[in-house]
Design a protein around this motif. Sequence first.
Motif, short mmCIF file in Angstrom:
data_model
loop_
_atom_site.label_atom_id
_atom_site.label_comp_id
_atom_site.label_asym_id
_atom_site.label_seq_id
_atom_site.Cartn_x
_atom_site.Cartn_y
_atom_site.Cartn_z
N VAL A 180 1.11 -1.20 0.04
CA VAL A 180 -0.17 -0.15 -0.05
C VAL A 180 0.78 1.26 0.11
O VAL A 180 1.86 1.52 0.91
CB VAL A 180 -1.03 0.05 1.11
CG1 VAL A 180 -1.71 1.17 1.16
CG2 VAL A 180 -1.77 -1.17 1.30
N LYS A 181 0.84 2.03 -1.06
CA LYS A 181 1.81 3.09 -1.20
C LYS A 181 1.11 4.49 -1.43
O LYS A 181 1.86 5.45 -1.23
CB LYS A 181 2.75 3.01 -2.57
CG LYS A 181 3.47 1.57 -2.60
CD LYS A 181 4.31 1.52 -3.68
CE LYS A 181 5.22 0.16 -3.63
NZ LYS A 181 5.90 0.09 -4.87
N ASP A 202 -0.75 -1.75 13.38
CA ASP A 202 -0.11 -2.57 12.63
C ASP A 202 -0.11 -2.13 11.30
O ASP A 202 0.85 -2.17 10.39
CB ASP A 202 -0.53 -3.88 12.77
CG ASP A 202 -0.23 -4.74 14.21
OD1 ASP A 202 0.53 -4.20 14.71
OD2 ASP A 202 -0.97 -5.70 14.45
N ILE A 203 -1.47 -1.56 10.88
CA ILE A 203 -1.56 -0.99 9.36
C ILE A 203 -0.58 0.18 9.21
O ILE A 203 0.19 0.25 8.10
CB ILE A 203 -3.02 -0.65 9.28
CG1 ILE A 203 -3.86 -1.84 9.15
CG2 ILE A 203 -2.78 0.14 8.02
CD1 ILE A 203 -5.41 -1.65 9.24
N TYR A 204 -0.56 1.08 10.38
CA TYR A 204 0.39 2.26 10.40
C TYR A 204 1.69 1.78 10.18
O TYR A 204 2.43 2.47 9.35
CB TYR A 204 -0.06 3.09 11.40
CG TYR A 204 0.79 4.47 11.55
CD1 TYR A 204 0.17 5.50 11.05
CD2 TYR A 204 2.32 4.66 11.86
CE1 TYR A 204 0.85 6.77 10.78
CE2 TYR A 204 2.73 5.71 11.90
CZ TYR A 204 2.33 6.92 11.45
OH TYR A 204 2.82 7.73 11.29
N ASN A 205 2.19 0.79 10.78
CA ASN A 205 3.57 0.48 10.74
C ASN A 205 4.06 -0.33 9.42
O ASN A 205 5.23 -0.29 9.29
CB ASN A 205 4.02 -0.34 12.10
CG ASN A 205 3.79 0.68 13.23
OD1 ASN A 205 4.11 1.66 13.33
ND2 ASN A 205 3.41 -0.03 14.23
N SER A 206 2.86 -0.75 8.73
CA SER A 206 3.22 -1.55 7.68
C SER A 206 3.26 -0.99 6.43
O SER A 206 3.87 -1.48 5.51
CB SER A 206 2.35 -3.04 7.73
OG SER A 206 2.66 -3.64 9.01
N ALA A 208 3.57 1.25 2.97
CA ALA A 208 4.60 1.95 2.30
C ALA A 208 4.42 3.44 2.21
O ALA A 208 5.04 3.96 1.25
CB ALA A 208 5.27 1.26 1.49
N ALA A 209 3.12 4.04 2.43
CA ALA A 209 2.66 5.02 2.25
C ALA A 209 3.60 6.45 2.69
O ALA A 209 4.35 6.40 3.64
CB ALA A 209 1.18 5.62 2.64
N SER A 210 3.97 7.44 1.68
CA SER A 210 4.83 8.38 1.87
C SER A 210 4.10 9.33 3.02
O SER A 210 4.81 9.91 3.74
CB SER A 210 5.42 9.19 0.58
OG SER A 210 4.17 9.60 0.09
N ASN A 247 -3.13 13.40 -6.89
CA ASN A 247 -1.99 12.95 -6.65
C ASN A 247 -1.63 11.42 -6.67
O ASN A 247 -1.03 10.98 -5.59
CB ASN A 247 -1.14 13.73 -5.30
CG ASN A 247 -1.15 15.23 -5.45
OD1 ASN A 247 -0.84 15.78 -6.30
ND2 ASN A 247 -1.54 16.01 -4.34
N ALA A 248 -2.42 10.99 -7.54
CA ALA A 248 -2.54 9.46 -7.22
C ALA A 248 -1.16 8.77 -7.58
O ALA A 248 -0.52 9.09 -8.20
CB ALA A 248 -3.53 8.79 -8.35
N ILE A 249 -1.05 7.59 -6.79
CA ILE A 249 -0.05 6.75 -6.85
C ILE A 249 -0.28 5.46 -7.40
O ILE A 249 -1.31 5.10 -6.81
CB ILE A 249 0.83 6.65 -5.51
CG1 ILE A 249 1.45 7.96 -5.23
CG2 ILE A 249 2.08 5.77 -5.51
CD1 ILE A 249 2.25 7.88 -3.87
#
Length: 252
Positions: A180-181, A202-206, A208-210, A247-249
Amino acid sequence: MTKLHVRPGAESFFLPGNSTGILICHGFNGTPQSVRYLGEEFAAHGYTVYAPRLTGHGTHVNEMEEATYLDWIDDLHEAYLLLKQTCHSIFVIGQSMGGALALHLATKEKFDGVLTINAALSVPEYEVLANQVEPRFITEGKPDIKDLEATEITYDQVPLKAVFQLLNIMKVVKQELPKVKCPSMLFVSPEDHVVPAQCTDDIYNSVAASHKEKVILPNSYHVASLDYDKDKIVEHALNFIQSHAKNAIVAS
């Protein structure tokens, strides 16, 4: 199976607006009714909103018993494709299991952002049933909402087979989180009697979103979209959407 009638109020809803689309997914044993308040508030600010009804929800437990988590993934993906026809900027929001489905879709398609509300990576009450073969249906308690005046359309019981499907999708999503970026906003109720708040950590720590942020909902239980903090969700979500539209990735 004969096509079943959808319970009044549990229908999917589509609210046309501008070229920024907001896809909203309800949770396990919920319906679009549980996220309608959010959807109508977003639509009031000009956005196009679509909340699909997941297969087997809001009709009859027998239909839910036949549904798989792949059906639910397809339901949300089809809704995304519909929004994509008119919207060039799309956000996905999911509550509970809907949050897990939203995170999964964010690894497959292009979003400007993903938002979760008490996203489910673990449901301890269901996990103890993982190796059981009976009973066929599990009795459900009252929806976990602090506001006693709020109501949610749910089944009084859910099929054991459907519980297994929920466990399956949570297992899949746990492994996918590093993919998830896109920008992520994670709402969490510290006092949630269904999904441990640790899931959101756990989601927050995992992921890969900038850009990622966690928003605490201090006055809500699990179904926060119907609870006392629902306007806080709207306010923070609107700010997030306004900041990240266009600003989609691309997921990879």
